[in-house]
Structures are given as C-alpha cells and as structure tokens.
Motif scaffolding. Sequence first.
Motif, PDB file in Angstrom:
ATOM      1  N   PHE A  51       0.846  -1.197   0.000  1.00 56.66           N
ATOM      2  CA  PHE A  51       0.000   0.000   0.000  1.00 56.66           C
ATOM      3  C   PHE A  51       0.880   1.246   0.000  1.00 56.66           C
ATOM      4  O   PHE A  51       1.789   1.374   0.830  1.00 56.66           O
ATOM      5  CB  PHE A  51      -0.916   0.006   1.228  1.00 56.66           C
ATOM      6  N   SER A  52       0.589   2.151  -0.925  1.00 51.66           N
ATOM      7  CA  SER A  52       1.440   3.332  -1.082  1.00 51.66           C
ATOM      8  C   SER A  52       0.594   4.599  -1.126  1.00 51.66           C
ATOM      9  O   SER A  52      -0.516   4.608  -1.665  1.00 51.66           O
ATOM     10  CB  SER A  52       2.242   3.186  -2.386  1.00 51.66           C
ATOM     11  N   ASN A  53       1.140   5.681  -0.563  1.00 52.66           N
ATOM     12  CA  ASN A  53       0.433   6.968  -0.553  1.00 52.66           C
ATOM     13  C   ASN A  53       1.460   8.067  -0.279  1.00 52.66           C
ATOM     14  O   ASN A  53       2.452   7.830   0.425  1.00 52.66           O
ATOM     15  CB  ASN A  53      -0.645   6.972   0.550  1.00 52.66           C
ATOM     16  N   LEU A  54       1.207   9.243  -0.824  1.00 54.16           N
ATOM     17  CA  LEU A  54       2.089  10.385  -0.556  1.00 54.16           C
ATOM     18  C   LEU A  54       1.981  10.830   0.900  1.00 54.16           C
ATOM     19  O   LEU A  54       2.933  11.350   1.479  1.00 54.16           O
ATOM     20  CB  LEU A  54       1.694  11.544  -1.488  1.00 54.16           C
ATOM     21  N   ALA A  55       0.789  10.632   1.472  1.00 51.72           N
ATOM     22  CA  ALA A  55       0.541  11.056   2.858  1.00 51.72           C
ATOM     23  C   ALA A  55      -0.160   9.930   3.608  1.00 51.72           C
ATOM     24  O   ALA A  55      -1.346  10.021   3.924  1.00 51.72           O
ATOM     25  CB  ALA A  55      -0.313  12.319   2.846  1.00 51.72           C
ATOM     26  N   PRO A  56       0.580   8.826   3.889  1.00 54.60           N
ATOM     27  CA  PRO A  56      -0.086   7.638   4.465  1.00 54.60           C
ATOM     28  C   PRO A  56      -0.689   7.847   5.849  1.00 54.60           C
ATOM     29  O   PRO A  56      -1.546   7.069   6.265  1.00 54.60           O
ATOM     30  CB  PRO A  56       1.043   6.592   4.510  1.00 54.60           C
ATOM     31  N   ASP A  57      -0.261   8.921   6.552  1.00 54.78           N
ATOM     32  CA  ASP A  57      -0.817   9.168   7.896  1.00 54.78           C
ATOM     33  C   ASP A  57      -1.982  10.162   7.876  1.00 54.78           C
ATOM     34  O   ASP A  57      -2.550  10.464   8.922  1.00 54.78           O
ATOM     35  CB  ASP A  57       0.273   9.747   8.824  1.00 54.78           C
ATOM     36  N   SER A  58      -2.304  10.710   6.703  1.00 55.09           N
ATOM     37  CA  SER A  58      -3.320  11.767   6.642  1.00 55.09           C
ATOM     38  C   SER A  58      -4.719  11.192   6.841  1.00 55.09           C
ATOM     39  O   SER A  58      -4.930   9.986   6.679  1.00 55.09           O
ATOM     40  CB  SER A  58      -3.244  12.470   5.286  1.00 55.09           C
ATOM     41  N   PRO A  59      -5.699  12.068   7.152  1.00 52.34           N
ATOM     42  CA  PRO A  59      -7.082  11.578   7.319  1.00 52.34           C
ATOM     43  C   PRO A  59      -7.619  10.918   6.055  1.00 52.34           C
ATOM     44  O   PRO A  59      -8.523  10.093   6.125  1.00 52.34           O
ATOM     45  CB  PRO A  59      -7.879  12.860   7.632  1.00 52.34           C
ATOM     46  N   SER A  60      -7.068  11.245   4.875  1.00 57.61           N
ATOM     47  CA  SER A  60      -7.560  10.654   3.624  1.00 57.61           C
ATOM     48  C   SER A  60      -7.027   9.239   3.423  1.00 57.61           C
ATOM     49  O   SER A  60      -7.455   8.549   2.507  1.00 57.61           O
ATOM     50  CB  SER A  60      -7.138  11.516   2.433  1.00 57.61           C
ATOM     51  N   SER A  61      -6.087   8.820   4.255  1.00 57.93           N
ATOM     52  CA  SER A  61      -5.447   7.525   4.041  1.00 57.93           C
ATOM     53  C   SER A  61      -5.545   6.623   5.273  1.00 57.93           C
ATOM     54  O   SER A  61      -6.147   5.570   5.236  1.00 57.93           O
ATOM     55  CB  SER A  61      -3.979   7.761   3.645  1.00 57.93           C
ATOM     56  N   ARG A  62      -4.889   7.055   6.366  1.00 56.80           N
ATOM     57  CA  ARG A  62      -4.876   6.268   7.621  1.00 56.80           C
ATOM     58  C   ARG A  62      -4.425   4.828   7.386  1.00 56.80           C
ATOM     59  O   ARG A  62      -5.068   3.862   7.820  1.00 56.80           O
ATOM     60  CB  ARG A  62      -6.260   6.230   8.274  1.00 56.80           C
ATOM     61  N   ALA A 140     -11.273  20.233   3.331  1.00 61.66           N
ATOM     62  CA  ALA A 140     -11.959  20.515   4.605  1.00 61.66           C
ATOM     63  C   ALA A 140     -11.768  19.335   5.556  1.00 61.66           C
ATOM     64  O   ALA A 140     -11.462  19.509   6.742  1.00 61.66           O
ATOM     65  CB  ALA A 140     -13.437  20.781   4.347  1.00 61.66           C
ATOM     66  N   ASP A 141     -11.907  18.105   5.023  1.00 54.50           N
ATOM     67  CA  ASP A 141     -11.693  16.905   5.858  1.00 54.50           C
ATOM     68  C   ASP A 141     -10.265  16.854   6.396  1.00 54.50           C
ATOM     69  O   ASP A 141     -10.015  16.287   7.452  1.00 54.50           O
ATOM     70  CB  ASP A 141     -11.918  15.623   5.038  1.00 54.50           C
ATOM     71  N   GLY A 142      -9.333  17.405   5.613  1.00 54.83           N
ATOM     72  CA  GLY A 142      -7.919  17.381   6.013  1.00 54.83           C
ATOM     73  C   GLY A 142      -7.531  18.579   6.869  1.00 54.83           C
ATOM     74  O   GLY A 142      -6.338  18.881   7.004  1.00 54.83           O
ATOM     75  N   GLY A 143      -8.526  19.290   7.403  1.00 52.56           N
ATOM     76  CA  GLY A 143      -8.243  20.420   8.292  1.00 52.56           C
ATOM     77  C   GLY A 143      -7.602  21.601   7.577  1.00 52.56           C
ATOM     78  O   GLY A 143      -6.958  22.449   8.197  1.00 52.56           O
ATOM     79  N   GLY A 144      -7.747  21.644   6.252  1.00 59.54           N
ATOM     80  CA  GLY A 144      -7.225  22.773   5.483  1.00 59.54           C
ATOM     81  C   GLY A 144      -5.759  22.663   5.115  1.00 59.54           C
ATOM     82  O   GLY A 144      -5.225  23.520   4.415  1.00 59.54           O
ATOM     83  N   THR A 145      -5.112  21.598   5.555  1.00 57.51           N
ATOM     84  CA  THR A 145      -3.668  21.497   5.285  1.00 57.51           C
ATOM     85  C   THR A 145      -3.311  20.315   4.386  1.00 57.51           C
ATOM     86  O   THR A 145      -2.200  20.213   3.892  1.00 57.51           O
ATOM     87  CB  THR A 145      -2.862  21.347   6.599  1.00 57.51           C
ATOM     88  N   GLY A 147      -5.131  16.778   1.764  1.00 58.55           N
ATOM     89  CA  GLY A 147      -6.334  16.255   1.092  1.00 58.55           C
ATOM     90  C   GLY A 147      -6.554  16.836  -0.295  1.00 58.55           C
ATOM     91  O   GLY A 147      -7.431  16.402  -1.019  1.00 58.55           O
ATOM     92  N   GLY A 148      -5.720  17.824  -0.686  1.00 57.23           N
ATOM     93  CA  GLY A 148      -5.904  18.451  -1.993  1.00 57.23           C
ATOM     94  C   GLY A 148      -4.908  17.936  -3.024  1.00 57.23           C
ATOM     95  O   GLY A 148      -4.518  16.769  -3.005  1.00 57.23           O
ATOM     96  N   VAL A 149      -4.476  18.835  -3.911  1.00 63.70           N
ATOM     97  CA  VAL A 149      -3.576  18.401  -4.979  1.00 63.70           C
ATOM     98  C   VAL A 149      -2.236  17.950  -4.385  1.00 63.70           C
ATOM     99  O   VAL A 149      -1.661  18.627  -3.531  1.00 63.70           O
ATOM    100  CB  VAL A 149      -3.389  19.528  -6.031  1.00 63.70           C
TER     101      VAL A 149
END
Length: 249
Positions: A51-62, A140-145, A147-149
């Motif tokens: 499993f791979s992600n640019l932000a694996p700890d972010s709310p969009s991934s977890r 918004a789900d990512g607290g504004g920091t 979840g985007g591009v």
Amino acid sequence: MAEAGSGTYAAILSDLLERGAITPTDTILVQFAGEFDEKITAELGLVNCTFSNLAPDSPSSRLADGRHADAHRMPYADGSFDHVIGHAGLHHCSRPHQALHEMYRIARRTVVAVENQDSPLMRAACSLGLAGVYEHAAVADGGGTTGGVDGTGVPNFVYRWTRHEVRKTVATFDPGRAVPIEFHARWLIGSDRALTTSVRAAIGGRERVIGMINRGLNTVARRQGNIFGFTIRKDLASPQPWIALEAAS
Ligand SMILES: C[S@@+](CC[C@H](N)C(=O)[O-])C[C@H]1O[C@@H](n2cnc3c(N)ncnc32)[C@H](O)[C@@H]1O
C-alpha cells in the motif's frame, strides 16, 4: 476515505479474479491507498498487496502499514508488480498522465483505476454548479492542510477522464503494442465528493429519491456515468502488425 466509486472498484477487481486475470497471491501495488483499500483487498482475499500513498498518515489515508511515495516518481523498477491498482487518486495528482504512466510502467499485467468520467452530462452538471470543478470537501476533511492536490491544502482540480483520452494516453505510453482497455461506467450521484456543498446538503437524507435517479440514469445513459473505471490489460497486449513488417523489411 472512500468515494462514490467504491462499489465499482470491488466489482472490477472481483470480476478480474473470476476471469483469472488476477489470482489472490499475485503481487499488487495499491496506489493512493487508504484504509478503504486495505478493507476491499482483504475482503477479496488479495494477500500480496503493498500500500502506497504520498501522505499515508493523513485523514484521507490512515494506512496501518503504508509506504510513502509520490505517484509521479515511484521507487520501483519497470514491471515490479503483477498489478497496480488505484481508487480515487489520479484526480488528486498535479500530473495525472504522469502518475498513470508510473502505474503502467510498474505493472507487469494490469492497471486498474477508478476515477470520474468527463461526459456531456457531467460537464452540464459542472456548468450548472451541481458538481464541483475543484474538490473542496477533501481539504476541509484534512483540516485545510492536506487532502488536496498532491496531498497539499490546495483543493485539486477534479480531473475527469474520457474513454478516448485513456486510449490515446496508453497508445502514447506503449506505441509498439496494441493494449486492450476495459471500461466501466455507472451513475452514482449523491455520494460524489466533487458535488458542491449546497447540492450535498439538498440531497442529504433523500436516499430513496437519489436511488431512483441513479437507477433511471443507469437505465438510459449508463455509458456517461460519473463513476468511471478502466482496466489496462498489458497481459493481453500484442505487437503492432507494422512492427513485424518493419522488422522483416
Ligand atoms: C481521495 S483519497 C483516496 C484514498 C483511498 N484510495 C480511498 O479511496 O479511500 C486520495 C489519496 O491520494 C493521495 N495522493 C494525492 N496526491 C498524491 C500523489 N501525488 N502521490 C501519491 N498519493 C497521492 C492522498 O494522500 C489521498 O490519500
């Protein structure tokens, strides 16, 4: 964070399993992965996933056990995995074609992507303000920091694909071979993260009505559905006839 195409993702993978194009022990790189992907692949019995992600700890991934990598520059050799799959991720990339190229390069047999479709009806929905051109909800789900591009706090442009564009893109990646591509489309409005906040609020709690609209749209115009999956069948690729002709001349 699963989006509208979650049923399509599981359906495509399960169909590939049934047809023997994927077997449970094949190596699979799951790009843009999150807890949702971990759940779906586990339910389908796919036991060899990375499993791979640019932000694996972010709310969009977890991700419980995720690799950190940018989809535009993957740290894997050509053909390192049997399959590379990704759900609701390419449209978050600043260079979606480059990210798809990385998926294609790393995969030995198939690439599976589930994204949004660009169609006349979706373009009309965007013009009327019913569907979003930029995806604000994920930021918004990512607290504004996040979840985007490219995982930043800047909302991504919702890059929607057409069949023609996927075909052109794959032909550009691999001009020496004809590579079959399987497409899947269906309407599933209501849970689309790219819908504008006002539309989401307006339809909230009206599941029966939305269900009827989706069924109607799928009966008359399924091909144009907002949910759009494609499977690139590298395993079924054949050399272009002119390759043999040129070699012989
Ligand atoms: C909408 S979420 C989808 C997550 C999961 N696949 C799902 O369906 O629930 C998009 C994910 O893509 C990741 N992402 C965005 N840009 C990326 C990039 N350039 N490289 C790798 N991952 C990226 C984000 O961190 C985010 O977790």
